[in-house]
Design a protein around this motif. Structure first.
Motif, PDB file in Angstrom:
ATOM      1  N   ASP A 198      34.674  36.050  42.160  1.00  0.00           N
ATOM      2  CA  ASP A 198      35.547  37.211  42.263  1.00  0.00           C
ATOM      3  C   ASP A 198      35.371  38.053  43.472  1.00  0.00           C
ATOM      4  O   ASP A 198      36.496  38.637  44.099  1.00  0.00           O
ATOM      5  CB  ASP A 198      35.222  38.481  41.137  1.00  0.00           C
ATOM      6  CG  ASP A 198      36.169  37.753  39.878  1.00  0.00           C
ATOM      7  OD1 ASP A 198      36.796  36.939  39.827  1.00  0.00           O
ATOM      8  OD2 ASP A 198      35.451  38.206  38.584  1.00  0.00           O
ATOM      9  N   ASP A 199      34.001  38.155  44.019  1.00  0.00           N
ATOM     10  CA  ASP A 199      33.686  39.089  45.180  1.00  0.00           C
ATOM     11  C   ASP A 199      32.878  38.246  46.260  1.00  0.00           C
ATOM     12  O   ASP A 199      31.926  37.951  45.816  1.00  0.00           O
ATOM     13  CB  ASP A 199      33.331  40.191  44.843  1.00  0.00           C
ATOM     14  CG  ASP A 199      32.933  41.218  46.082  1.00  0.00           C
ATOM     15  OD1 ASP A 199      32.737  40.672  47.227  1.00  0.00           O
ATOM     16  OD2 ASP A 199      32.842  42.295  45.861  1.00  0.00           O
ATOM     17  N   LEU A 200      33.336  37.610  47.263  1.00  0.00           N
ATOM     18  CA  LEU A 200      32.696  36.763  48.049  1.00  0.00           C
ATOM     19  C   LEU A 200      31.614  37.399  48.913  1.00  0.00           C
ATOM     20  O   LEU A 200      30.519  36.801  48.877  1.00  0.00           O
ATOM     21  CB  LEU A 200      33.672  36.017  49.040  1.00  0.00           C
ATOM     22  CG  LEU A 200      33.072  35.126  50.028  1.00  0.00           C
ATOM     23  CD1 LEU A 200      32.368  33.994  49.091  1.00  0.00           C
ATOM     24  CD2 LEU A 200      33.877  34.618  50.944  1.00  0.00           C
ATOM     25  N   GLU A 214      36.111  32.880  47.266  1.00  0.00           N
ATOM     26  CA  GLU A 214      36.804  34.034  46.652  1.00  0.00           C
ATOM     27  C   GLU A 214      38.169  33.427  45.979  1.00  0.00           C
ATOM     28  O   GLU A 214      39.246  33.172  46.570  1.00  0.00           O
ATOM     29  CB  GLU A 214      37.379  35.070  47.537  1.00  0.00           C
ATOM     30  CG  GLU A 214      37.454  36.324  46.798  1.00  0.00           C
ATOM     31  CD  GLU A 214      37.348  37.663  47.592  1.00  0.00           C
ATOM     32  OE1 GLU A 214      37.109  38.617  47.039  1.00  0.00           O
ATOM     33  OE2 GLU A 214      37.744  37.404  48.812  1.00  0.00           O
ATOM     34  N   ARG A 215      38.082  33.238  44.688  1.00  0.00           N
ATOM     35  CA  ARG A 215      38.996  32.481  43.729  1.00  0.00           C
ATOM     36  C   ARG A 215      40.312  33.333  43.764  1.00  0.00           C
ATOM     37  O   ARG A 215      41.344  32.562  43.636  1.00  0.00           O
ATOM     38  CB  ARG A 215      38.561  32.180  42.522  1.00  0.00           C
ATOM     39  CG  ARG A 215      38.578  33.298  41.481  1.00  0.00           C
ATOM     40  CD  ARG A 215      38.071  32.966  40.174  1.00  0.00           C
ATOM     41  NE  ARG A 215      37.425  33.702  39.626  1.00  0.00           N
ATOM     42  CZ  ARG A 215      36.288  33.928  38.762  1.00  0.00           C
ATOM     43  NH1 ARG A 215      35.814  32.632  38.406  1.00  0.00           N
ATOM     44  NH2 ARG A 215      35.567  34.924  38.417  1.00  0.00           N
ATOM     45  N   LYS A 216      40.473  34.616  43.941  1.00  0.00           N
ATOM     46  CA  LYS A 216      41.782  35.147  43.719  1.00  0.00           C
ATOM     47  C   LYS A 216      42.697  34.907  45.113  1.00  0.00           C
ATOM     48  O   LYS A 216      43.869  34.962  44.730  1.00  0.00           O
ATOM     49  CB  LYS A 216      41.617  36.825  43.581  1.00  0.00           C
ATOM     50  CG  LYS A 216      41.047  37.406  44.852  1.00  0.00           C
ATOM     51  CD  LYS A 216      40.819  38.869  44.702  1.00  0.00           C
ATOM     52  CE  LYS A 216      40.244  39.457  45.802  1.00  0.00           C
ATOM     53  NZ  LYS A 216      39.841  40.928  45.545  1.00  0.00           N
ATOM     54  N   LYS A 217      42.268  34.359  46.096  1.00  0.00           N
ATOM     55  CA  LYS A 217      42.887  34.047  47.020  1.00  0.00           C
ATOM     56  C   LYS A 217      43.644  32.540  46.940  1.00  0.00           C
ATOM     57  O   LYS A 217      44.692  32.324  47.543  1.00  0.00           O
ATOM     58  CB  LYS A 217      42.273  34.231  48.381  1.00  0.00           C
ATOM     59  CG  LYS A 217      41.762  35.186  48.880  1.00  0.00           C
ATOM     60  CD  LYS A 217      40.995  35.128  50.233  1.00  0.00           C
ATOM     61  CE  LYS A 217      40.607  36.437  50.679  1.00  0.00           C
ATOM     62  NZ  LYS A 217      39.854  36.400  51.915  1.00  0.00           N
TER      63      LYS A 217
END
Length: 64
Positions: A13-15, A58-61
């Motif tokens: 979630d937060d790199l 960062e997976r949300k990207k």
């Protein structure tokens, strides 16, 4: 030919927090986050052994 795993990739979630944890908390060697000049290219690599690397992005990207 023997099969082996050479890279394990984790989406987080937060790199920046993940890099801090793996580097400072677990002591994994890294050169930090690379690819920040690209919109979706940020990743951090941690050399775990001579043949095994941990990659964290960062997976949300990348979510659809």
């Amino acid at each position: 030919m023997k099969s082996r795993i050479s890279v394990v990739t984790l989406g987080v979630d937060d790199l920046h927090s993940a890099v801090h944890f793996y580097k400072n908390g677990l002591g994994f060697a890294t050169e930090g986050i690379v690819g920040e000049q690209f919109e979706n290219g940020t990743v951090a690599f941690f050399k775990l052994t001579s043949v095994l690397t941990l990659a964290v992005f960062e997976r949300k990207k990348y979510s659809i």
